[in-house]
Scaffold this motif. Structure first.
Motif, PDB file in Angstrom:
ATOM      1  N   GLN A 101       0.832  -1.202   0.000  1.00 17.04           N
ATOM      2  CA  GLN A 101       0.000   0.000   0.000  1.00 17.04           C
ATOM      3  C   GLN A 101       0.866   1.251   0.000  1.00 17.04           C
ATOM      4  O   GLN A 101       0.591   2.210  -0.718  1.00 17.04           O
ATOM      5  CB  GLN A 101      -0.942   0.001   1.206  1.00 17.04           C
ATOM      6  CG  GLN A 101      -2.062  -1.009   1.083  1.00 17.04           C
ATOM      7  CD  GLN A 101      -2.878  -1.131   2.345  1.00 17.04           C
ATOM      8  OE1 GLN A 101      -2.339  -1.278   3.444  1.00 17.04           O
ATOM      9  NE2 GLN A 101      -4.198  -1.077   2.193  1.00 17.04           N
ATOM     10  N   HIS A 102       1.931   1.225   0.772  1.00 12.27           N
ATOM     11  CA  HIS A 102       2.844   2.369   0.811  1.00 12.27           C
ATOM     12  C   HIS A 102       3.524   2.537  -0.544  1.00 12.27           C
ATOM     13  O   HIS A 102       3.620   3.658  -1.067  1.00 12.27           O
ATOM     14  CB  HIS A 102       3.878   2.190   1.923  1.00 12.27           C
ATOM     15  CG  HIS A 102       4.831   3.323   2.039  1.00 12.27           C
ATOM     16  ND1 HIS A 102       4.443   4.608   2.379  1.00 12.27           N
ATOM     17  CD2 HIS A 102       6.172   3.385   1.841  1.00 12.27           C
ATOM     18  CE1 HIS A 102       5.494   5.397   2.394  1.00 12.27           C
ATOM     19  NE2 HIS A 102       6.562   4.686   2.065  1.00 12.27           N
ATOM     20  N   TYR A 103       3.968   1.436  -1.130  1.00 14.66           N
ATOM     21  CA  TYR A 103       4.637   1.480  -2.431  1.00 14.66           C
ATOM     22  C   TYR A 103       3.703   2.064  -3.494  1.00 14.66           C
ATOM     23  O   TYR A 103       4.088   2.950  -4.256  1.00 14.66           O
ATOM     24  CB  TYR A 103       5.105   0.073  -2.829  1.00 14.66           C
ATOM     25  CG  TYR A 103       5.848   0.046  -4.137  1.00 14.66           C
ATOM     26  CD1 TYR A 103       7.219   0.240  -4.176  1.00 14.66           C
ATOM     27  CD2 TYR A 103       5.172  -0.156  -5.342  1.00 14.66           C
ATOM     28  CE1 TYR A 103       7.908   0.228  -5.379  1.00 14.66           C
ATOM     29  CE2 TYR A 103       5.854  -0.159  -6.541  1.00 14.66           C
ATOM     30  CZ  TYR A 103       7.219   0.028  -6.554  1.00 14.66           C
ATOM     31  OH  TYR A 103       7.886   0.030  -7.751  1.00 14.66           O
ATOM     32  N   VAL A 104       2.467   1.569  -3.556  1.00 14.24           N
ATOM     33  CA  VAL A 104       1.495   2.052  -4.541  1.00 14.24           C
ATOM     34  C   VAL A 104       1.202   3.534  -4.304  1.00 14.24           C
ATOM     35  O   VAL A 104       1.083   4.315  -5.263  1.00 14.24           O
ATOM     36  CB  VAL A 104       0.203   1.197  -4.505  1.00 14.24           C
ATOM     37  CG1 VAL A 104      -0.937   1.866  -5.248  1.00 14.24           C
ATOM     38  CG2 VAL A 104       0.485  -0.185  -5.093  1.00 14.24           C
ATOM     39  N   SER A 105       1.125   3.932  -3.056  1.00 17.29           N
ATOM     40  CA  SER A 105       0.929   5.348  -2.737  1.00 17.29           C
ATOM     41  C   SER A 105       2.087   6.182  -3.288  1.00 17.29           C
ATOM     42  O   SER A 105       1.873   7.257  -3.858  1.00 17.29           O
ATOM     43  CB  SER A 105       0.815   5.522  -1.221  1.00 17.29           C
ATOM     44  OG  SER A 105       0.844   6.886  -0.877  1.00 17.29           O
ATOM     45  N   LEU A 106       3.299   5.691  -3.142  1.00 16.98           N
ATOM     46  CA  LEU A 106       4.463   6.394  -3.678  1.00 16.98           C
ATOM     47  C   LEU A 106       4.401   6.473  -5.203  1.00 16.98           C
ATOM     48  O   LEU A 106       4.702   7.513  -5.788  1.00 16.98           O
ATOM     49  CB  LEU A 106       5.754   5.703  -3.229  1.00 16.98           C
ATOM     50  CG  LEU A 106       6.082   5.779  -1.747  1.00 16.98           C
ATOM     51  CD1 LEU A 106       7.276   4.886  -1.413  1.00 16.98           C
ATOM     52  CD2 LEU A 106       6.332   7.213  -1.312  1.00 16.98           C
ATOM     53  N   VAL A 107       4.034   5.372  -5.848  1.00 17.81           N
ATOM     54  CA  VAL A 107       3.904   5.367  -7.311  1.00 17.81           C
ATOM     55  C   VAL A 107       2.906   6.430  -7.738  1.00 17.81           C
ATOM     56  O   VAL A 107       3.155   7.206  -8.665  1.00 17.81           O
ATOM     57  CB  VAL A 107       3.478   3.974  -7.836  1.00 17.81           C
ATOM     58  CG1 VAL A 107       3.092   4.034  -9.305  1.00 17.81           C
ATOM     59  CG2 VAL A 107       4.593   2.952  -7.620  1.00 17.81           C
ATOM     60  N   GLY A 110       4.111  10.042  -7.943  1.00 19.69           N
ATOM     61  CA  GLY A 110       4.937  10.484  -9.059  1.00 19.69           C
ATOM     62  C   GLY A 110       6.411  10.147  -8.942  1.00 19.69           C
ATOM     63  O   GLY A 110       6.852   9.482  -8.002  1.00 19.69           O
ATOM     64  N   ASP A 111       7.173  10.659  -9.907  1.00 21.64           N
ATOM     65  CA  ASP A 111       8.585  10.312 -10.047  1.00 21.64           C
ATOM     66  C   ASP A 111       9.466  10.806  -8.913  1.00 21.64           C
ATOM     67  O   ASP A 111      10.573  10.291  -8.724  1.00 21.64           O
ATOM     68  CB  ASP A 111       9.127  10.838 -11.381  1.00 21.64           C
ATOM     69  CG  ASP A 111       8.557  10.080 -12.576  1.00 21.64           C
ATOM     70  OD1 ASP A 111       8.026   8.961 -12.369  1.00 21.64           O
ATOM     71  OD2 ASP A 111       8.669  10.593 -13.702  1.00 21.64           O
ATOM     72  N   ASP A 112       9.027  11.785  -8.171  1.00 24.28           N
ATOM     73  CA  ASP A 112       9.835  12.277  -7.051  1.00 24.28           C
ATOM     74  C   ASP A 112      10.050  11.204  -5.982  1.00 24.28           C
ATOM     75  O   ASP A 112      10.961  11.322  -5.159  1.00 24.28           O
ATOM     76  CB  ASP A 112       9.181  13.500  -6.399  1.00 24.28           C
ATOM     77  CG  ASP A 112       9.220  14.729  -7.296  1.00 24.28           C
ATOM     78  OD1 ASP A 112      10.007  14.736  -8.279  1.00 24.28           O
ATOM     79  OD2 ASP A 112       8.472  15.682  -7.017  1.00 24.28           O
ATOM     80  N   THR A 113       9.215  10.165  -5.997  1.00 21.08           N
ATOM     81  CA  THR A 113       9.308   9.117  -4.977  1.00 21.08           C
ATOM     82  C   THR A 113      10.141   7.922  -5.426  1.00 21.08           C
ATOM     83  O   THR A 113      10.255   6.950  -4.688  1.00 21.08           O
ATOM     84  CB  THR A 113       7.905   8.626  -4.581  1.00 21.08           C
ATOM     85  OG1 THR A 113       7.293   7.992  -5.721  1.00 21.08           O
ATOM     86  CG2 THR A 113       7.025   9.764  -4.078  1.00 21.08           C
ATOM     87  N   VAL A 114      10.741   7.991  -6.606  1.00 22.51           N
ATOM     88  CA  VAL A 114      11.528   6.859  -7.117  1.00 22.51           C
ATOM     89  C   VAL A 114      12.627   6.442  -6.136  1.00 22.51           C
ATOM     90  O   VAL A 114      12.800   5.240  -5.889  1.00 22.51           O
ATOM     91  CB  VAL A 114      12.087   7.157  -8.528  1.00 22.51           C
ATOM     92  CG1 VAL A 114      13.168   6.151  -8.925  1.00 22.51           C
ATOM     93  CG2 VAL A 114      10.959   7.144  -9.553  1.00 22.51           C
TER      94      VAL A 114
END
Length: 155
Positions: A101-107, A110-114
């Motif tokens: 859930q955290h990963y999908v939220s980061l996706v 946007g790209d700033d969360t890569v």
């Protein structure tokens, strides 16, 4: 190339650090056998060897967005299926739902969360590698016991 052949290439390449083949093979794996039309929940479940219940659960907790047709039935486009390929592989490898859930939220942010996503995946890779080592030892112990009882060990 058949999905099984692609899978074998990926497994062969995993032993080679930083192999560009890994990315190429998995890029092809996640698009292999996808029809050019939306898929039903049962079709996606069959494709991913998952239950329809699991796919509906992933939708309900916000891991994947799914469209509905005029009759209200779920329809999965290629993007949803690709996300589900990733999600099901991560769950199979033991990644907790809260981490997904955290990963999908980061996706979705946007790209700033890569960088944060990369860090999550690097940590998960280390966990998987530890599990593989432990399972390899468990397999060796099992093979030993099979041989002890006069059975045939695997090649």
């Amino acid at each position: 190339m058949a999905t099984e052949e692609l899978l074998q290439k990926a497994l062969d390449a995993i032993g080679e650090p930083d192999s560009p083949l890994i990315k190429e093979v998995f890029d092809r794996l996640v698009t292999a056998d996808l029809p050019d039309r939306p898929m039903s929940v049962q079709e996606v479940a069959d494709l991913l060897d998952a239950s329809p219940h699991t796919l509906r659960y992933y939708e309900r907790i916000g891991l994947v967005e799914v469209d509905r047709d005029a009759s209200g039935y779920r329809t999965y486009d290629a993007d949803a299926v690709r996300r589900l390929v990733f999600l099901t592989r991560m769950r199979l490898s033991g990644m907790p739902i809260r981490d997904l859930q955290h990963y999908v939220s980061l996706v979705d942010q946007g790209d700033d969360t890569v960088p944060e996503r990369l860090e999550m995946l690097l940590e998960h890779r280390d966990t998987i590698r530890r599990q593989i080592r432990q399972l390899t030892l468990s397999l060796a112990a099992t093979e030993y016991k099979i041989a002890t009882y006069g059975g045939q060990t695997a090649p």
